[in-house]
Design a protein around this motif. Structure first.
Motif, PDB file in Angstrom:
ATOM      1  N   ILE A   6       0.876  -1.174   0.000  1.00  0.00           N
ATOM      2  CA  ILE A   6       0.000   0.000   0.000  1.00  0.00           C
ATOM      3  C   ILE A   6       0.913   1.223   0.000  1.00  0.00           C
ATOM      4  O   ILE A   6       1.577   1.504   0.994  1.00  0.00           O
ATOM      5  CB  ILE A   6      -0.951  -0.003   1.229  1.00  0.00           C
ATOM      6  CG1 ILE A   6      -1.970  -1.145   1.153  1.00  0.00           C
ATOM      7  CG2 ILE A   6      -1.788   1.280   1.255  1.00  0.00           C
ATOM      8  CD1 ILE A   6      -1.609  -2.505   1.253  1.00  0.00           C
ATOM      9  N   LYS A  15      -2.529   5.251   4.161  1.00  0.00           N
ATOM     10  CA  LYS A  15      -1.848   3.983   3.838  1.00  0.00           C
ATOM     11  C   LYS A  15      -2.042   2.978   4.978  1.00  0.00           C
ATOM     12  O   LYS A  15      -2.447   1.842   4.762  1.00  0.00           O
ATOM     13  CB  LYS A  15      -0.343   4.199   3.615  1.00  0.00           C
ATOM     14  CG  LYS A  15       0.003   4.998   2.378  1.00  0.00           C
ATOM     15  CD  LYS A  15       1.499   5.117   2.161  1.00  0.00           C
ATOM     16  CE  LYS A  15       2.178   5.982   3.208  1.00  0.00           C
ATOM     17  NZ  LYS A  15       1.783   7.404   3.172  1.00  0.00           N
ATOM     18  N   THR A  18      -5.685   1.968   5.498  1.00  0.00           N
ATOM     19  CA  THR A  18      -6.101   1.046   4.436  1.00  0.00           C
ATOM     20  C   THR A  18      -5.510  -0.346   4.674  1.00  0.00           C
ATOM     21  O   THR A  18      -6.193  -1.356   4.518  1.00  0.00           O
ATOM     22  CB  THR A  18      -5.657   1.611   3.054  1.00  0.00           C
ATOM     23  OG1 THR A  18      -6.267   2.889   2.878  1.00  0.00           O
ATOM     24  CG2 THR A  18      -6.055   0.694   1.914  1.00  0.00           C
ATOM     25  N   THR A  19      -4.254  -0.398   5.093  1.00  0.00           N
ATOM     26  CA  THR A  19      -3.611  -1.695   5.335  1.00  0.00           C
ATOM     27  C   THR A  19      -4.330  -2.467   6.441  1.00  0.00           C
ATOM     28  O   THR A  19      -4.720  -3.626   6.251  1.00  0.00           O
ATOM     29  CB  THR A  19      -2.131  -1.495   5.758  1.00  0.00           C
ATOM     30  OG1 THR A  19      -1.492  -0.666   4.789  1.00  0.00           O
ATOM     31  CG2 THR A  19      -1.400  -2.825   5.849  1.00  0.00           C
ATOM     32  N   LEU A 118      -0.062  -8.146   3.252  1.00  0.00           N
ATOM     33  CA  LEU A 118      -0.222  -6.704   2.994  1.00  0.00           C
ATOM     34  C   LEU A 118       0.952  -5.964   3.624  1.00  0.00           C
ATOM     35  O   LEU A 118       1.305  -6.232   4.781  1.00  0.00           O
ATOM     36  CB  LEU A 118      -1.531  -6.197   3.612  1.00  0.00           C
ATOM     37  CG  LEU A 118      -2.831  -6.790   3.063  1.00  0.00           C
ATOM     38  CD1 LEU A 118      -4.031  -6.181   3.790  1.00  0.00           C
ATOM     39  CD2 LEU A 118      -2.961  -6.544   1.568  1.00  0.00           C
ATOM     40  N   ASP A 120       2.661  -2.282   4.633  1.00  0.00           N
ATOM     41  CA  ASP A 120       2.543  -0.839   4.844  1.00  0.00           C
ATOM     42  C   ASP A 120       3.940  -0.232   4.738  1.00  0.00           C
ATOM     43  O   ASP A 120       4.902  -0.798   5.270  1.00  0.00           O
ATOM     44  CB  ASP A 120       1.961  -0.583   6.246  1.00  0.00           C
ATOM     45  CG  ASP A 120       1.605   0.882   6.466  1.00  0.00           C
ATOM     46  OD1 ASP A 120       1.452   1.623   5.487  1.00  0.00           O
ATOM     47  OD2 ASP A 120       1.486   1.278   7.647  1.00  0.00           O
ATOM     48  N   LEU A 140      -1.166  -1.096  -4.336  1.00  0.00           N
ATOM     49  CA  LEU A 140      -2.447  -0.389  -4.231  1.00  0.00           C
ATOM     50  C   LEU A 140      -2.111   1.033  -3.793  1.00  0.00           C
ATOM     51  O   LEU A 140      -1.358   1.219  -2.837  1.00  0.00           O
ATOM     52  CB  LEU A 140      -3.334  -1.080  -3.189  1.00  0.00           C
ATOM     53  CG  LEU A 140      -4.616  -0.346  -2.803  1.00  0.00           C
ATOM     54  CD1 LEU A 140      -5.592  -0.305  -3.972  1.00  0.00           C
ATOM     55  CD2 LEU A 140      -5.276  -1.030  -1.599  1.00  0.00           C
ATOM     56  N   PRO A 142      -3.525   4.471  -2.308  1.00  0.00           N
ATOM     57  CA  PRO A 142      -4.560   5.359  -1.783  1.00  0.00           C
ATOM     58  C   PRO A 142      -4.214   6.802  -2.145  1.00  0.00           C
ATOM     59  O   PRO A 142      -3.052   7.198  -2.077  1.00  0.00           O
ATOM     60  CB  PRO A 142      -4.494   5.155  -0.259  1.00  0.00           C
ATOM     61  CG  PRO A 142      -3.297   4.312   0.010  1.00  0.00           C
ATOM     62  CD  PRO A 142      -2.583   4.029  -1.265  1.00  0.00           C
TER      63      PRO A 142
END
Ligand code: ATP
Ligand code: MG
Length: 260
Positions: A6, A15, A18-19, A118, A120, A140, A142
């Motif tokens: 992310i 970030k 979202t993670t 995932l 970060d 991804l 953001p």
């Protein structure tokens, strides 16, 4: 197996939020999820109120057992935390040959226990971020509703392209995620229009926008996942939809692994 970084070069664009929120979404869907925090700010542990004894530094540099370095939030959801010592990881890796591939070597064994990883990252381009991108190959982004955030997204896309050329990597941005969206603001409209253009030009899908929601900051203050703090809030609803979209978008990747 899905691995996703992310990333956005701009700071403070959700970030970490979202993670953690997507990690929880995927875990609730029965996936085994690993979150790796590579940001020396150690934001993941602070927003979730974790008090890890060990983390990234101890695993990567001191070679402690992976199982001793992670925090198990639930059987489905594990976190490898970061802290100030993460900056030392960066310095030490810098001296390695093929340093950009360090994560691929480090996590190839442990990732077998997970369906989703995932990662970060910190807002600036660092070696750790490069390692994360080369390892995960999927990004991804953001994007907050301001010009700097938009420029930060373009910088992230450019960084993937350069890495692909320099290292013969196959890094792909899987989605542009508008965050902190408040449609009453003129700037939101402007940035969303810009994102539509960017999405069309690059063929990177634009995902369901995440609305600005006070519950997000309150959840962080209470060291809780958004869905536990207020399961019906706008941000929880929006992230749920984004998780649906990502599952569809990444299905191909999942199927390939399942067949392998
Ligand atoms: N949808 C939202 N609505 C309201 N506030 C939000 C939303 N998303 C994130 N925030 C808040 O914005 C701040 C920055 O979010 P976050 O820490 O996730 O960003 P970041 O990109 O990880 O920042 P950094 O670059 O410092 O790592 C936090 O206080 C967070 O609670
Ligand atoms: Mg962060």
């Amino acid at each position: 197996m899905i691995r996703l970084v992310i990333s956005n070069q701009r700071g403070g664009v959700s970030k970490t939020t979202t993670t953690t929120t997507l990690a929880r979404e995927f875990a609730d869907r029965g996936k085994r999820v690993l979150v790796i925090d590579t940001d020396p700010q150690g934001s993941i542990s602070s927003v979730l109120g974790l008090k890890p004894e060990y983390g990234l530094y101890n695993f990567v540099i001191e070679k402690l057992r992976f199982d001793d370095c992670i925090v198990k939030i639930s059987p489905q959801l594990h976190v490898l935390c970061s802290n100030r010592e993460t900056t030392k990881v960066e310095t030490i890796l810098m001296g390695n040959v093929a340093r950009e591939h360090a994560f691929s070597q480090l996590f190839s064994q442990v990732e077998k226990d997970y369906d989703v990883v995932l990662i970060d990252v910190s807002p600036s381009i660092t070696l750790l971020q490069t390692c994360a991108m080369v390892y995960a190959e999927r990004v991804l982004i953001p994007i907050g509703m301001d010009t700097l955030s938009f420029q930060g997204a373009m910088a992230s896309i450019e960084a993937s392209k350069s890495l692909n050329q320099l290292l013969k990597a196959n890094i792909r941005t899987v989605g542009l995620l508008p965050v902190m969206v408040d449609r009453r603001l003129a700037m939101t409209t402007t940035v969303l229009e810009g994102l539509e253009g960017l999405s069309q030009g690059t063929k990177i899908p634009m995902l369901h926008p995440i609305r600005t929601d006070q519950s997000v900051t309150k959840a962080a203050r209470a060291a809780q996942f958004i869905v536990d703090y207020d399961p019906k809030c706008k941000a929880a609803e929006d992230y749920h939809q984004v998780a649906d979209e990502l599952e569809k978008l990444l299905k191909e990747d999942l199927n390939v692994t399942a067949a392998a």
